[in-house]
Design an enzyme around this catalytic site. Sequence first.
Site, PDB file in Angstrom:
ATOM      1  NE  ARG A 185     -52.028 -11.258   3.613  1.00  0.00           N
ATOM      2  CZ  ARG A 185     -51.921 -10.532   4.711  1.00  0.00           C
ATOM      3  NH1 ARG A 185     -52.208  -9.268   4.673  1.00  0.00           N
ATOM      4  NH2 ARG A 185     -51.501 -11.046   5.836  1.00  0.00           N
TER       5      ARG A 185
ATOM      6  CG  ASN B 279     -47.446  -5.575  17.290  1.00  0.00           C
ATOM      7  OD1 ASN B 279     -46.388  -5.420  16.666  1.00  0.00           O
ATOM      8  ND2 ASN B 279     -48.475  -4.756  17.152  1.00  0.00           N
TER       9      ASN B 279
ATOM     10  CG  HIS C 253     -49.824  -0.104  18.201  1.00  0.00           C
ATOM     11  ND1 HIS C 253     -49.916  -0.145  16.818  1.00  0.00           N
ATOM     12  CD2 HIS C 253     -50.588   0.953  18.603  1.00  0.00           C
ATOM     13  CE1 HIS C 253     -50.720   0.834  16.409  1.00  0.00           C
ATOM     14  NE2 HIS C 253     -51.142   1.504  17.471  1.00  0.00           N
TER      15      HIS C 253
ATOM     16  CG  LEU D  38     -54.906  -3.587  13.299  1.00  0.00           C
ATOM     17  CD1 LEU D  38     -53.630  -4.284  12.851  1.00  0.00           C
ATOM     18  CD2 LEU D  38     -55.326  -2.525  12.301  1.00  0.00           C
TER      19      LEU D  38
ATOM     20  CD  GLU E 162     -41.519   1.416  19.740  1.00  0.00           C
ATOM     21  OE1 GLU E 162     -42.707   1.426  19.409  1.00  0.00           O
ATOM     22  OE2 GLU E 162     -40.592   1.405  18.909  1.00  0.00           O
TER      23      GLU E 162
HETATM   24  C1  GRF Z   1     -41.897   0.844  16.071  1.00  0.00           C
HETATM   25  O1  GRF Z   1     -42.192   2.160  16.428  1.00  0.00           O
HETATM   26  C2  GRF Z   1     -43.004  -0.081  16.489  1.00  0.00           C
HETATM   27  O2  GRF Z   1     -43.745   0.383  17.561  1.00  0.00           O
HETATM   28  C3  GRF Z   1     -43.885  -0.124  15.279  1.00  0.00           C
HETATM   29  O3  GRF Z   1     -43.019  -0.032  14.176  1.00  0.00           O
HETATM   30  C4  GRF Z   1     -41.834   0.659  14.565  1.00  0.00           C
HETATM   31  C5  GRF Z   1     -40.677  -0.178  14.132  1.00  0.00           C
HETATM   32  O4  GRF Z   1     -39.447   0.473  14.280  1.00  0.00           O
HETATM   33  N1  GRF Z   1     -44.685  -1.319  15.278  1.00  0.00           N
HETATM   34  P1  GRF Z   1     -38.094  -0.323  14.081  1.00  0.00           P
HETATM   35  O5  GRF Z   1     -38.161  -0.994  12.705  1.00  0.00           O
HETATM   36  O6  GRF Z   1     -37.982  -1.326  15.163  1.00  0.00           O
HETATM   37  O7  GRF Z   1     -37.022   0.722  14.120  1.00  0.00           O
END
Ligand code: GRF
Length: 215
Positions: free
Chosen positions: A65, A107, A109, A144, A174
Amino acid sequence: MKKIIILISGNGSNLQAIIDSCKSGNIDGEIVSVISNKENAYGIQRAMKAGITTKIISDDSFNSREEFDKTLFSSLMEIEADLIVLAGFMKILSKKTADHFYGKIINIHPSLLPKYPGLNTHSKVVKNQDIIHGVTIHYVSSQLDAGPIIAQGRIDVNAHADIEELINRIHQVEHIIYPKIINLICKNDIYMENGNVNFKNNSHPRGYICNSYEI
Ligand code: GRF
């Protein structure tokens, strides 16, 4: 123009939304590199199609890692980007990376954090019969899914919702809010100061209500 690195592990639909927004001028920034920790991530093809430099740092090709973390860290240092965007990057960053780039890594999420950090958020929503669900964009810290929250998008969940439906609807949210927030960061309208997220006067994107978009 701000230089953006995007880290992915899979399909890359968020990456695609960001690529499209850069192309159409809706993000005042340039994606200078897409890095994947999975060799077969479809997002790599999306990036190549868009003519973006790609790099695979496969977790399978390291003995430890630590070696993976070291390689990723030096790649990020080398590129000297202004913003590092995690878009479905399914690997926890090392503490050294998270600390060094604090305020520069964001990020997305798929839950309304602080609810449901970690994996399987959609199934938790279904199991618990939640009536709302959503996505959170946050700065990445060494804890996290716990860094300072920038924005959230919310959806209502009906009693018969299944996981597939939630994944689709969450993705739609998103793809709208991630490019908007990235653009605001590129324009310095959103920035981090002393560990707090700041919005320059009324820079909230349209639809931004109380830290949450309703779609
Ligand atoms: C998304 O739902 C994001 O929130 C999560 O992973 C997913 C990635 O989807 N972290 P993609 O690869 O962008 O289609």
